[in-house]
Design a protein around this motif. Sequence first.
Motif, mmCIF file in Angstrom:
data_model
loop_
_atom_site.group_PDB
_atom_site.id
_atom_site.type_symbol
_atom_site.label_atom_id
_atom_site.label_comp_id
_atom_site.label_asym_id
_atom_site.label_seq_id
_atom_site.Cartn_x
_atom_site.Cartn_y
_atom_site.Cartn_z
ATOM 1 N N SER A 55 0.750 -1.121 0.097
ATOM 2 C CA SER A 55 0.019 0.002 -0.021
ATOM 3 C C SER A 55 0.795 1.081 -0.006
ATOM 4 N N GLY A 56 0.498 2.197 -0.644
ATOM 5 C CA GLY A 56 1.090 3.773 -0.778
ATOM 6 C C GLY A 56 0.213 4.777 -0.581
ATOM 7 N N THR A 57 0.319 5.993 -1.101
ATOM 8 C CA THR A 57 -0.244 6.779 -0.969
ATOM 9 C C THR A 57 -1.634 7.237 -1.763
ATOM 10 N N GLY A 58 -2.728 6.369 -1.325
ATOM 11 C CA GLY A 58 -3.940 6.396 -2.327
ATOM 12 C C GLY A 58 -3.924 5.310 -3.145
ATOM 13 N N TYR A 59 -3.318 4.201 -3.237
ATOM 14 C CA TYR A 59 -3.205 3.147 -4.084
ATOM 15 C C TYR A 59 -2.976 1.849 -3.220
ATOM 16 N N SER A 60 -3.127 0.647 -3.750
ATOM 17 C CA SER A 60 -2.313 -0.754 -3.375
ATOM 18 C C SER A 60 -2.299 -1.445 -4.572
ATOM 19 N N PHE A 61 -1.401 -2.485 -4.500
ATOM 20 C CA PHE A 61 -1.111 -3.234 -5.470
ATOM 21 C C PHE A 61 -0.656 -4.762 -4.808
ATOM 22 N N ALA A 62 -0.836 -5.841 -5.304
ATOM 23 C CA ALA A 62 -0.279 -7.006 -5.320
ATOM 24 C C ALA A 62 1.168 -7.288 -5.960
ATOM 25 N N VAL A 63 1.999 -7.962 -5.130
ATOM 26 C CA VAL A 63 3.122 -8.628 -5.880
ATOM 27 C C VAL A 63 3.262 -9.970 -6.070
ATOM 28 N N PRO A 70 3.980 1.073 -26.189
ATOM 29 C CA PRO A 70 2.596 1.385 -26.112
ATOM 30 C C PRO A 70 2.036 1.730 -24.945
ATOM 31 N N ARG A 71 0.878 2.728 -24.887
ATOM 32 C CA ARG A 71 0.089 2.852 -23.633
ATOM 33 C C ARG A 71 -0.555 1.541 -23.188
ATOM 34 N N VAL A 72 -0.782 1.488 -21.685
ATOM 35 C CA VAL A 72 -1.551 0.275 -21.223
ATOM 36 C C VAL A 72 -2.779 0.864 -20.216
ATOM 37 N N THR A 73 -3.493 0.123 -19.976
ATOM 38 C CA THR A 73 -4.628 0.559 -19.017
ATOM 39 C C THR A 73 -4.427 -0.267 -17.881
ATOM 40 N N VAL A 74 -4.331 0.747 -16.787
ATOM 41 C CA VAL A 74 -4.248 0.245 -15.528
ATOM 42 C C VAL A 74 -5.450 0.927 -14.584
ATOM 43 N N ALA A 75 -6.057 0.092 -13.851
ATOM 44 C CA ALA A 75 -7.110 0.453 -13.130
ATOM 45 C C ALA A 75 -8.317 1.469 -13.943
ATOM 46 N N GLY A 76 -8.446 0.869 -15.239
ATOM 47 C CA GLY A 76 -9.378 1.461 -15.860
ATOM 48 C C GLY A 76 -8.852 2.840 -16.769
ATOM 49 N N GLU A 77 -7.634 3.110 -16.314
ATOM 50 C CA GLU A 77 -7.063 4.574 -16.961
ATOM 51 C C GLU A 77 -5.887 4.387 -17.796
ATOM 52 N N GLU A 78 -5.763 5.102 -18.671
ATOM 53 C CA GLU A 78 -4.590 4.905 -19.819
ATOM 54 C C GLU A 78 -3.174 5.411 -19.025
ATOM 55 N N ALA A 79 -2.082 4.661 -19.245
ATOM 56 C CA ALA A 79 -0.852 5.025 -18.615
ATOM 57 C C ALA A 79 0.316 4.778 -19.687
ATOM 58 N N ALA A 80 1.327 5.866 -19.505
ATOM 59 C CA ALA A 80 2.394 5.828 -20.440
ATOM 60 C C ALA A 80 3.352 4.816 -19.738
ATOM 61 N N HIS A 81 4.205 4.413 -20.633
ATOM 62 C CA HIS A 81 5.104 3.106 -20.690
ATOM 63 C C HIS A 81 6.319 3.408 -21.308
ATOM 64 N N ILE A 82 7.507 3.615 -20.519
ATOM 65 C CA ILE A 82 8.886 3.828 -20.931
ATOM 66 C C ILE A 82 9.773 2.652 -20.699
ATOM 67 N N SER A 83 10.641 2.032 -21.438
ATOM 68 C CA SER A 83 11.554 1.086 -21.108
ATOM 69 C C SER A 83 12.998 1.660 -21.507
ATOM 70 N N ALA A 85 5.447 -10.579 -17.621
ATOM 71 C CA ALA A 85 4.647 -11.423 -16.740
ATOM 72 C C ALA A 85 4.290 -10.666 -15.423
ATOM 73 N N VAL A 86 5.541 -10.261 -14.853
ATOM 74 C CA VAL A 86 5.500 -9.662 -13.628
ATOM 75 C C VAL A 86 4.682 -8.212 -13.766
ATOM 76 N N THR A 87 5.333 -7.494 -14.556
ATOM 77 C CA THR A 87 4.692 -5.916 -14.804
ATOM 78 C C THR A 87 3.187 -6.172 -15.052
ATOM 79 N N ASP A 88 2.449 -7.097 -15.830
ATOM 80 C CA ASP A 88 1.250 -7.115 -16.137
ATOM 81 C C ASP A 88 0.547 -7.603 -14.840
ATOM 82 N N ALA A 89 0.942 -8.588 -14.270
ATOM 83 C CA ALA A 89 0.343 -9.096 -12.891
ATOM 84 C C ALA A 89 0.111 -8.085 -11.958
ATOM 85 N N VAL A 90 1.216 -7.345 -11.728
ATOM 86 C CA VAL A 90 1.321 -6.246 -10.722
ATOM 87 C C VAL A 90 0.461 -5.287 -11.109
ATOM 88 N N LEU A 91 0.285 -4.605 -12.375
ATOM 89 C CA LEU A 91 -0.627 -3.506 -12.495
ATOM 90 C C LEU A 91 -2.133 -3.961 -12.844
#
Length: 195
Positions: free
Chosen positions: A54-62, A129-142, A183-189
């Motif tokens: 958990s963080g400031t206004g969000y949570s995610f599973a690892v 390509p942008r991804v959808t996280v929690a229903g919202e578009e997100a930018a992605h840079i590697s 696989a890790v990024t997709d599952a966490v996001l």
Amino acid sequence: MSRLSPLALPFAAVTIAASLALAGCTSPGTNGPAEPTPVSSAPAVEPADGDTISGTGYSFAVPEGWGDPGPIEGFDADSLAADLDDADGFADNVNVILSPAGKVELDQVESAGPGELEGGGATDVSVEPRVTVAGEEAAHISANLASGDTSYLIEQFYLNSDDQTYIVTFSFSPDVADVDRQAVTDAVLASWAWS
């Protein structure tokens, strides 16, 4: 359990991410803002089912075996989790920092991000390509980065909620295959939730 060394953390990525977030306050380059990147149409994935962070206004599973490594001197992320069982000398990890500039538009991230990362020493920077996280578009840079003698790969995602950008940085050993990183990024996001 392997010990998480300071070199295993994405210090450069956090510094670069913070400077990129500040770049959102400046005007885009002379070529204007980048065209919006299409949203990925990747198939739905199962959310990670390990510990909840958990963080400031969000949570995610690892993933199973990942968790909070405890305080790291000189590193002040809003949240952090690492592969506590990683045995290759680099603990793959994810951290979240809040943009000090508040909300940064995704087109600003995509137009200014590559130059900011390269200016911080990153190589092979790519706007994905942008991804959808929690229903919202997100930018992605590697990108590829190094800290001392340690090289690592990052996948950075820029999530906006209300007036804040959350910079989610995954750092991996260079020998982690693309499919395993995804696989890790997709599952966490997929597990990301706003609170």
